[in-house]
Design an enzyme around this catalytic site. Structure first.
Site, short mmCIF file in Angstrom:
data_model
loop_
_atom_site.label_atom_id
_atom_site.label_comp_id
_atom_site.label_asym_id
_atom_site.label_seq_id
_atom_site.Cartn_x
_atom_site.Cartn_y
_atom_site.Cartn_z
N GLU A 2 27.79 51.16 37.46
CA GLU A 2 28.65 51.58 36.43
C GLU A 2 27.58 51.33 35.31
O GLU A 2 26.34 51.06 35.34
CB GLU A 2 29.77 50.91 36.38
CG GLU A 2 29.75 49.25 36.22
CD GLU A 2 30.94 48.43 35.89
OE1 GLU A 2 31.90 49.24 35.82
OE2 GLU A 2 30.95 47.13 35.77
N LYS A 10 37.49 40.30 35.54
CA LYS A 10 37.25 40.78 34.20
C LYS A 10 36.95 39.09 33.41
O LYS A 10 38.01 38.99 33.00
CB LYS A 10 38.06 41.75 33.55
CG LYS A 10 37.42 42.85 33.20
CD LYS A 10 38.40 43.77 32.49
CE LYS A 10 38.25 44.17 31.07
NZ LYS A 10 36.98 44.94 30.85
N ARG A 70 45.92 43.55 36.53
CA ARG A 70 44.55 43.38 36.95
C ARG A 70 44.22 42.10 36.25
O ARG A 70 43.12 41.22 36.91
CB ARG A 70 43.53 44.51 36.20
CG ARG A 70 42.16 44.08 36.39
CD ARG A 70 41.17 45.62 35.94
NE ARG A 70 41.16 45.69 34.61
CZ ARG A 70 40.53 46.57 33.67
NH1 ARG A 70 40.04 47.50 34.32
NH2 ARG A 70 40.68 46.65 32.64
#
Ligand code: PMP
Length: 288
Positions: A182, A149, A50
């Site tokens: 989320e 991220k 990721r």
């Protein structure tokens, strides 16, 4: 405490980066939050993948192999004698000039911090969290993919402050269509008619590493699981709700926006998932 910066393990007091680093000036960089359980770094390879995907999306060329980054993470844990805790892996764009241009930054910086972690207070794991929906929306993918991220977490921080103002420890963020995306630092799941549902990345969910493990756990437990559009109404009327994240692990939610969820206590599917999760975290990943 020893902190890894660009190949060196230095004392915490000496762990400094330049004020010209675009990570500081513009939030131009990426990170991962990773857990270590009894010397096992949970799903390290998935975190590193990721990390690479975030870098690719930002055209941040990482001059380190996955093995070198993995070694930096493991070495930092060893140097701190950390058997259980939280690891923060960061790559910044590096030092440049005061302009926006990332091409003024020839060398990215790699930082690893290994420390202990404060989870939600223990009573919330037993009794469940009461959360709220906040006005700040999840990042619109047309502006910046919420899958990255990045070091720019400002709208999540805004949402976190709004949660606190409402007396809650966590909050639901909707996407720009008003669907549940989320929470500020956690993914969300509901149980409806015995099946687990969670918003997709397209709806604004981060592809959480803990979230991924819930899919594997559900399959093991023979519980149906799928990605689904969810509204606040769906959560108010769910049988169960729980959140997942590297820091939070798996935590039940028993109320949203003043509506009790199910019977107001952590549900049976949550409990089965939690037990399975605790078993997995010491098994899957990279041993120190
Ligand atoms: N959503 C957001 C916005 C997050 O920052 C995080 C992790 N910090 C998560 C979800 C959970 O992802 P993971 O399970 O990979 O920690």
């Amino acid at each position: 405490m020893k902190v890894f910066i660009d190949g060196q393990l230095v004392d915490k007091a000496d762990a400094k980066i330049s004020v010209f680093d675009h990570g500081l000036l513009y939030g131009d960089g990426i990170f991962e939050g990773i857990r270590i359980y009894d010397n096992n770094i949970f799903r390290l390879d998935e975190h590193l993948e990721r990390f690479e995907f975030s870098a690719k999306a930002l055209m941040l060329e990482l001059p380190w192999t996955r093995q070198e980054i993995s070694d930096a993470v493991c070495d930092t844990c060893r140097a701190n004698g950390l058997e259980n805790g939280y690891i923060r892996l960061i790559a910044t764009r590096g030092e440049g000039d005061l302009g926006l241009s990332p091409w003024s930054c020839p060398k990215p910086s790699l930082i690893v911090i290994a420390d202990t972690i404060a989870l939600y207070p223990p009573e919330h794991y037993e009794k469940g969290l009461k959360i709220v929906t906040v006005p700040t929306r999840r990042m619109n993918p047309a502006a910046l993919s919420p899958a990255i991220k990045s070091l720019n977490y400002l709208n999540n921080i805004m949402a976190k402050m709004e949660a606190r103002q409402a007396g809650a420890l966590e909050a639901i963020m909707l996407n720009d269509h008003g669907l549940v995306a989320e929470c500020t630092g956690d993914n969300i799941f509901v149980v409806q008619k015995g099946a687990i549902l969670t918003p997709s990345a397209q709806q604004g969910a981060l592809k959480g590493i803990t979230r991924d493990s819930i899919f594997d756990i559900a399959k093991d437990l023979n519980v149906a699981i799928s990605e689904h559009e969810l509204t606040r109404y769906d959560i108010w009327n769910a049988e169960e709700c729980f959140l997942t994240g590297t820091g939070a692990e798996v935590i039940p939610v028993v109320a949203l926006d003043g509506r009790q969820i199910g019977n107001g206590t952590p549900g049976p599917i949550f409990k089965r998932v939690l037990t399975a999760f605790h078993r997995r975290v010491r098994r899957e990943g990279t041993r120190l």
